[in-house]
Every structure is written in structure tokens, then in C-alpha cells.
Write a protein that holds these residues in place. Sequence first.
Motif, PDB file in Angstrom:
ATOM      1  N   PRO A 185       0.807  -1.224   0.000  1.00  0.00           N
ATOM      2  CA  PRO A 185       0.000   0.000   0.000  1.00  0.00           C
ATOM      3  C   PRO A 185       0.838   1.272   0.000  1.00  0.00           C
ATOM      4  CG  PRO A 185       0.039  -0.960   2.174  1.00  0.00           C
ATOM      5  CD  PRO A 185       0.786  -1.904   1.280  1.00  0.00           C
ATOM      6  N   THR A 186       0.257   2.322  -0.534  1.00  0.00           N
ATOM      7  CA  THR A 186       0.858   3.657  -0.446  1.00  0.00           C
ATOM      8  C   THR A 186       0.009   4.450   0.539  1.00  0.00           C
ATOM      9  OG1 THR A 186      -0.452   4.408  -2.318  1.00  0.00           O
ATOM     10  CG2 THR A 186       1.769   3.661  -2.801  1.00  0.00           C
ATOM     11  N   PRO A 187       0.599   5.442   1.196  1.00  0.00           N
ATOM     12  CA  PRO A 187      -0.196   6.223   2.149  1.00  0.00           C
ATOM     13  C   PRO A 187      -1.291   6.997   1.425  1.00  0.00           C
ATOM     14  CG  PRO A 187       1.963   7.204   1.809  1.00  0.00           C
ATOM     15  CD  PRO A 187       1.962   5.900   1.082  1.00  0.00           C
ATOM     16  N   PRO A 188      -2.399   7.310   2.107  1.00  0.00           N
ATOM     17  CA  PRO A 188      -3.455   8.086   1.462  1.00  0.00           C
ATOM     18  C   PRO A 188      -2.949   9.491   1.135  1.00  0.00           C
ATOM     19  CG  PRO A 188      -3.969   7.693   3.775  1.00  0.00           C
ATOM     20  CD  PRO A 188      -2.708   6.959   3.478  1.00  0.00           C
ATOM     21  N   VAL A 189      -3.103   9.876  -0.093  1.00  0.00           N
ATOM     22  CA  VAL A 189      -2.658  11.193  -0.545  1.00  0.00           C
ATOM     23  C   VAL A 189      -3.778  11.861  -1.325  1.00  0.00           C
ATOM     24  CG1 VAL A 189      -0.198  10.654  -0.588  1.00  0.00           C
ATOM     25  CG2 VAL A 189      -1.587  10.158  -2.582  1.00  0.00           C
ATOM     26  N   PHE A 192       3.916  11.847  -6.953  1.00  0.00           N
ATOM     27  CA  PHE A 192       3.544  12.327  -5.631  1.00  0.00           C
ATOM     28  C   PHE A 192       4.671  13.244  -5.179  1.00  0.00           C
ATOM     29  CE2 PHE A 192       3.771  11.362  -0.940  1.00  0.00           C
ATOM     30  CZ  PHE A 192       2.771  12.232  -0.598  1.00  0.00           C
ATOM     31  N   ASP A 193       4.371  14.541  -5.056  1.00  0.00           N
ATOM     32  CA  ASP A 193       5.409  15.489  -4.640  1.00  0.00           C
ATOM     33  C   ASP A 193       4.807  16.592  -3.782  1.00  0.00           C
ATOM     34  OD1 ASP A 193       4.092  17.188  -6.406  1.00  0.00           O
ATOM     35  OD2 ASP A 193       5.632  17.079  -7.921  1.00  0.00           O
ATOM     36  N   ALA A 194       5.554  17.068  -2.845  1.00  0.00           N
ATOM     37  CA  ALA A 194       5.160  18.186  -1.982  1.00  0.00           C
ATOM     38  C   ALA A 194       3.753  18.008  -1.405  1.00  0.00           C
ATOM     39  CB  ALA A 194       5.282  19.508  -2.724  1.00  0.00           C
ATOM     40  N   GLY A 195       3.396  16.781  -1.087  1.00  0.00           N
ATOM     41  CA  GLY A 195       2.121  16.531  -0.434  1.00  0.00           C
ATOM     42  C   GLY A 195       0.914  16.388  -1.327  1.00  0.00           C
ATOM     43  N   ALA A 196       1.112  16.352  -2.644  1.00  0.00           N
ATOM     44  CA  ALA A 196      -0.029  16.197  -3.556  1.00  0.00           C
ATOM     45  C   ALA A 196       0.369  15.354  -4.766  1.00  0.00           C
ATOM     46  CB  ALA A 196      -0.532  17.558  -4.021  1.00  0.00           C
ATOM     47  N   VAL A 197      -0.634  14.816  -5.435  1.00  0.00           N
ATOM     48  CA  VAL A 197      -0.426  13.996  -6.626  1.00  0.00           C
ATOM     49  C   VAL A 197      -0.723  14.836  -7.857  1.00  0.00           C
ATOM     50  CG1 VAL A 197      -1.224  11.952  -7.865  1.00  0.00           C
ATOM     51  CG2 VAL A 197      -0.962  11.891  -5.378  1.00  0.00           C
ATOM     52  N   ARG A 198       0.167  14.742  -8.846  1.00  0.00           N
ATOM     53  CA  ARG A 198       0.046  15.501 -10.096  1.00  0.00           C
ATOM     54  C   ARG A 198       0.338  14.576 -11.284  1.00  0.00           C
ATOM     55  NH1 ARG A 198       0.470  20.088  -7.403  1.00  0.00           N
ATOM     56  NH2 ARG A 198       1.990  20.336  -5.780  1.00  0.00           N
ATOM     57  N   GLY A 201      -8.315  17.616  -4.910  1.00  0.00           N
ATOM     58  CA  GLY A 201      -8.376  17.582  -3.459  1.00  0.00           C
ATOM     59  C   GLY A 201      -8.878  16.286  -2.862  1.00  0.00           C
ATOM     60  N   GLN A 202      -9.310  15.339  -3.687  1.00  0.00           N
ATOM     61  CA  GLN A 202      -9.793  14.063  -3.171  1.00  0.00           C
ATOM     62  C   GLN A 202      -8.641  13.089  -2.955  1.00  0.00           C
ATOM     63  OE1 GLN A 202     -12.715  12.921  -6.151  1.00  0.00           O
ATOM     64  NE2 GLN A 202     -14.371  13.574  -4.792  1.00  0.00           N
ATOM     65  N   THR A 203      -8.865  12.126  -2.077  1.00  0.00           N
ATOM     66  CA  THR A 203      -7.873  11.090  -1.833  1.00  0.00           C
ATOM     67  C   THR A 203      -7.793  10.180  -3.049  1.00  0.00           C
ATOM     68  OG1 THR A 203      -8.352  11.158   0.512  1.00  0.00           O
ATOM     69  CG2 THR A 203      -7.228   9.195  -0.296  1.00  0.00           C
ATOM     70  N   CYS A 204      -6.574   9.763  -3.383  1.00  0.00           N
ATOM     71  CA  CYS A 204      -6.397   8.896  -4.545  1.00  0.00           C
ATOM     72  C   CYS A 204      -5.637   7.633  -4.153  1.00  0.00           C
ATOM     73  CB  CYS A 204      -5.693   9.626  -5.674  1.00  0.00           C
ATOM     74  SG  CYS A 204      -4.077  10.242  -5.255  1.00  0.00           S
ATOM     75  N   THR A 205      -5.702   6.641  -5.018  1.00  0.00           N
ATOM     76  CA  THR A 205      -5.021   5.373  -4.803  1.00  0.00           C
ATOM     77  C   THR A 205      -3.892   5.255  -5.804  1.00  0.00           C
ATOM     78  OG1 THR A 205      -7.110   4.385  -4.111  1.00  0.00           O
ATOM     79  CG2 THR A 205      -5.334   2.882  -4.682  1.00  0.00           C
ATOM     80  N   LEU A 206      -2.665   5.139  -5.298  1.00  0.00           N
ATOM     81  CA  LEU A 206      -1.484   5.008  -6.145  1.00  0.00           C
ATOM     82  C   LEU A 206      -0.978   3.576  -6.097  1.00  0.00           C
ATOM     83  CD1 LEU A 206       0.481   8.200  -5.057  1.00  0.00           C
ATOM     84  CD2 LEU A 206      -1.187   7.952  -6.904  1.00  0.00           C
TER      85      LEU A 206
END
Length: 127
Positions: free
Chosen positions: A11-15, A31-37, A58-63
Amino acid sequence: MADEFFARVIPTPPVKTAADLRGFQYKAVRFDAGAVRPATVDPDSGPAYILHNKPNSGQTCTLVGPGNITKAKAADTILAGQVITFNASQTCVPGSAAFYNSSGAVLVLGTAYSGCNSGSIFSLLVR
């Protein structure tokens, strides 16, 4: 008898996302600086993951990261066993000797576990 395999999900942490990524399911993200792009092809910008869901801004995503098998979107024909990288549209493309020689450093996403035609979904073993 069909072949069976067992994958251990790492698992990856919730981001959360930095933008609307509903159109990026099964494509490469960072995943950089606290957000996914959306991912860039620059290997110096950090590791890439495959986005597994369709989050809005702004929603949680699954990586999906290294050690997992996931679905991925192909930009070109993919053959099982090929080393996979991605293009500027964050879709997967097979690596080739000419590509590696002309591009300098390349970020490898993983190895194709199955093959598919361009524009289709295939199974990717993420490295």
C-alpha cells in the motif's frame, strides 16, 4: 489447469490530488510536496506511480507503486515482457534500444505482464 499467481499488495499512504485527475485513471502520476500531479517524463522529478482511481481535485487517490501488478493505459502496442516507460501524455509506451540511446536518462515504470493494442488496458508489474 490455469496458471495462478498471488500478488502481495504494497500500500501507499493516502494522498490527495492537486488537480482534477478523473481522466488519468491507469496513467502515470507523481507524488510530490504533499499532492499527486500528472507525471513528467523527467527522471529527476521523482518516482512515478500508476493512478488506480478517478479522483477530483483535493480528493484522496489510490497510487500503485513498486512490487504490485496493476492495470495501465497503453499509448502504443505493448507485448508481454517489454520494459515500460511513459510519454508526455502519461500513457505507457514500450522502451526500445533506440529510445534509450536518444533520450539519456529514462524513468522505467515496470514490465508488461500482458500485451495489448494501442489505447487499450494491459497488466503492468510496477518496479
